[in-house]
Design a protein around this motif. Sequence first.
Motif, PDB file in Angstrom:
ATOM      1  N   LEU A 186     148.667  28.481 -82.785  1.00  0.00           N
ATOM      2  CA  LEU A 186     149.060  29.048 -81.492  1.00  0.00           C
ATOM      3  C   LEU A 186     150.395  29.785 -81.565  1.00  0.00           C
ATOM      4  CD1 LEU A 186     147.995  26.174 -79.051  1.00  0.00           C
ATOM      5  CD2 LEU A 186     146.709  28.231 -79.703  1.00  0.00           C
ATOM      6  N   ARG A 187     150.787  30.195 -82.768  1.00  0.00           N
ATOM      7  CA  ARG A 187     152.081  30.865 -82.931  1.00  0.00           C
ATOM      8  C   ARG A 187     152.250  32.026 -81.961  1.00  0.00           C
ATOM      9  NH1 ARG A 187     153.185  35.669 -85.353  1.00  0.00           N
ATOM     10  NH2 ARG A 187     155.356  36.015 -86.014  1.00  0.00           N
ATOM     11  N   ARG A 197     147.545  33.467 -69.411  1.00  0.00           N
ATOM     12  CA  ARG A 197     146.793  33.917 -70.578  1.00  0.00           C
ATOM     13  C   ARG A 197     146.803  32.889 -71.703  1.00  0.00           C
ATOM     14  NH1 ARG A 197     148.171  39.023 -70.206  1.00  0.00           N
ATOM     15  NH2 ARG A 197     150.232  38.594 -71.057  1.00  0.00           N
ATOM     16  N   ASN A 198     147.745  31.997 -71.696  1.00  0.00           N
ATOM     17  CA  ASN A 198     147.947  31.093 -72.838  1.00  0.00           C
ATOM     18  C   ASN A 198     147.774  29.621 -72.484  1.00  0.00           C
ATOM     19  OD1 ASN A 198     148.669  33.002 -75.027  1.00  0.00           O
ATOM     20  ND2 ASN A 198     150.259  33.587 -73.571  1.00  0.00           N
ATOM     21  N   ILE A 233     154.631  33.171 -74.523  1.00  0.00           N
ATOM     22  CA  ILE A 233     155.136  32.406 -73.381  1.00  0.00           C
ATOM     23  C   ILE A 233     156.656  32.393 -73.361  1.00  0.00           C
ATOM     24  CG2 ILE A 233     155.376  30.053 -72.477  1.00  0.00           C
ATOM     25  CD1 ILE A 233     152.457  29.594 -73.034  1.00  0.00           C
ATOM     26  N   VAL A 234     157.264  32.149 -74.518  1.00  0.00           N
ATOM     27  CA  VAL A 234     158.726  32.097 -74.579  1.00  0.00           C
ATOM     28  C   VAL A 234     159.336  33.442 -74.204  1.00  0.00           C
ATOM     29  CG1 VAL A 234     160.721  31.762 -76.081  1.00  0.00           C
ATOM     30  CG2 VAL A 234     158.770  30.206 -76.254  1.00  0.00           C
ATOM     31  N   ASP A 235     158.812  34.505 -74.820  1.00  0.00           N
ATOM     32  CA  ASP A 235     159.399  35.824 -74.607  1.00  0.00           C
ATOM     33  C   ASP A 235     159.030  36.413 -73.252  1.00  0.00           C
ATOM     34  OD1 ASP A 235     160.897  38.096 -75.984  1.00  0.00           O
ATOM     35  OD2 ASP A 235     159.048  39.120 -75.395  1.00  0.00           O
ATOM     36  N   VAL A 246     145.445  19.300 -70.545  1.00  0.00           N
ATOM     37  CA  VAL A 246     145.268  20.691 -70.128  1.00  0.00           C
ATOM     38  C   VAL A 246     146.659  21.247 -69.863  1.00  0.00           C
ATOM     39  CG1 VAL A 246     144.115  22.262 -68.530  1.00  0.00           C
ATOM     40  CG2 VAL A 246     143.063  20.049 -69.076  1.00  0.00           C
ATOM     41  N   ALA A 247     147.078  22.207 -70.695  1.00  0.00           N
ATOM     42  CA  ALA A 247     148.456  22.674 -70.603  1.00  0.00           C
ATOM     43  C   ALA A 247     148.564  24.095 -71.155  1.00  0.00           C
ATOM     44  CB  ALA A 247     149.398  21.712 -71.332  1.00  0.00           C
ATOM     45  N   PHE A 248     149.698  24.406 -71.790  1.00  0.00           N
ATOM     46  CA  PHE A 248     149.999  25.736 -72.301  1.00  0.00           C
ATOM     47  C   PHE A 248     150.364  25.660 -73.784  1.00  0.00           C
ATOM     48  CE2 PHE A 248     151.768  25.056 -68.025  1.00  0.00           C
ATOM     49  CZ  PHE A 248     150.936  25.880 -67.290  1.00  0.00           C
TER      50      PHE A 248
END
Length: 451
Positions: A101-102, A220-221, A108-110, A240-242
């Motif tokens: 999931l890199r 999206r993620n 998500i971070v950016d 169920v998460a990100f």
Amino acid sequence: MTSTRPFFASCWPLLAVLAVGAGCSGPRSETAPAEPAVQTPATRAPAAEAAAEEPSAPVVADATPDAGGEVHGQLREHQGQRILRVWGTPEQMGHAHGYWLRDSILEIVDGYALDVIPPSTLDTAGAMYTTVAQVPPRLKREAEGIVAGMKAAGGAHVPRLGRDLRAADLLVLNAMTDLLSIGCSSVSAWGSSTEADPQLGGSPIMVRNLDWSADEDLLRNQVIFVFEPEGGDRQPVVSVAFAGYIGCLSCMNEAGVSALFNMGYGDGAASVGQALGGFAPANLLLRDTLEQRDIDGDGKSTSDDLEATWREAKHAGSYILHVLEPRRTDVDAPARVLEVEADGVVTRDSIPSEALGSQVLAATNHLRRKAKPEACVRYRQIEHTTRKREQRFDRDSLWQLGASVRLPEVVHTVTVEPETRTLGVWLRAVGETKHDGHEPVMHTWASLSGR
């Protein structure tokens, strides 16, 4: 509901000092609202061998070996929903998570997190957070494994940070629910309330909405995780998460104990002084607790283990845990709500009432026992619908009730059935609104984890 971004940004000056949003309270106003069997490598975890009796989702990506050359993860897709199953030590599970999931983690971070957490504040928060937050050591190691897996897959550099992502960054991001205001709602039913449904026959079921943000990078993620830790004292957990999220927001363990997290709008959050003395980040603590097979020493994995842990831990925010488990002969009801703040934990059980009856339990965001209940449009809607249906629900009607009280920022809606360990999941896609997602994708424990 107030948008999370302006609210979140208002909390970060305090985070520069403390790394928690203890001084921020939640908003007070609301608006109504047969697939082929998986082909796996020979080094697959032994537990998965049982999956042959039930078709599972096709493999999207085979697992990657860690430094020891063993396989500890598998990414699959089922009806458009990504499922990441990882197993082994915390480092091994984290490595597979970060490897597969890199790109999603970086997105998500950016694209989301750094829009609401200034990079300079994230550095400060990470330093303070690792000092005052009581993070389970296993999850620290898992976060380190995620970064290692990202680097093995191509790198963990975040341009807006000007450096590689760190485990401390991930742990701060996993504590977002201690730092910002989100929504959420949940309704559970059992016994006479579900006995007319031939599929349920009186067994417990819960529907929950995670109302967080409509940010496209976040939507999206989304991922369904299956964590399978090694060791006889640990058990698998489905979450169920990100991508990058190792805490629990919507989770069920192998014993069927399910916990769904709702933010609370109470006033009992920790003061700065209290938080500096240490606190347990809610969702990380929840993941660690659900993984443990028996905390209170009674030889069983039940909701009692969770409640015992919460009464001993230190808390910083205001939040609600709606807990559901298989029926037991030693308790009256399979559902309970824990209302949690720094100044105490209160358990709310079902109480016979004209609206909900004795076998329906609901939670939104306002405390209803620890503090005097406040007006809540969504809770009134739940009461109205339950009264109209004479406290009787089947799968479809409970799902429809959940959908009717989503907030515009809904991220996903989930049903859990702890006795059959079945989950129904709607992950909101980019371009969808709270009015979409009328049909959940159904997942059994066997199809998710091979057990």
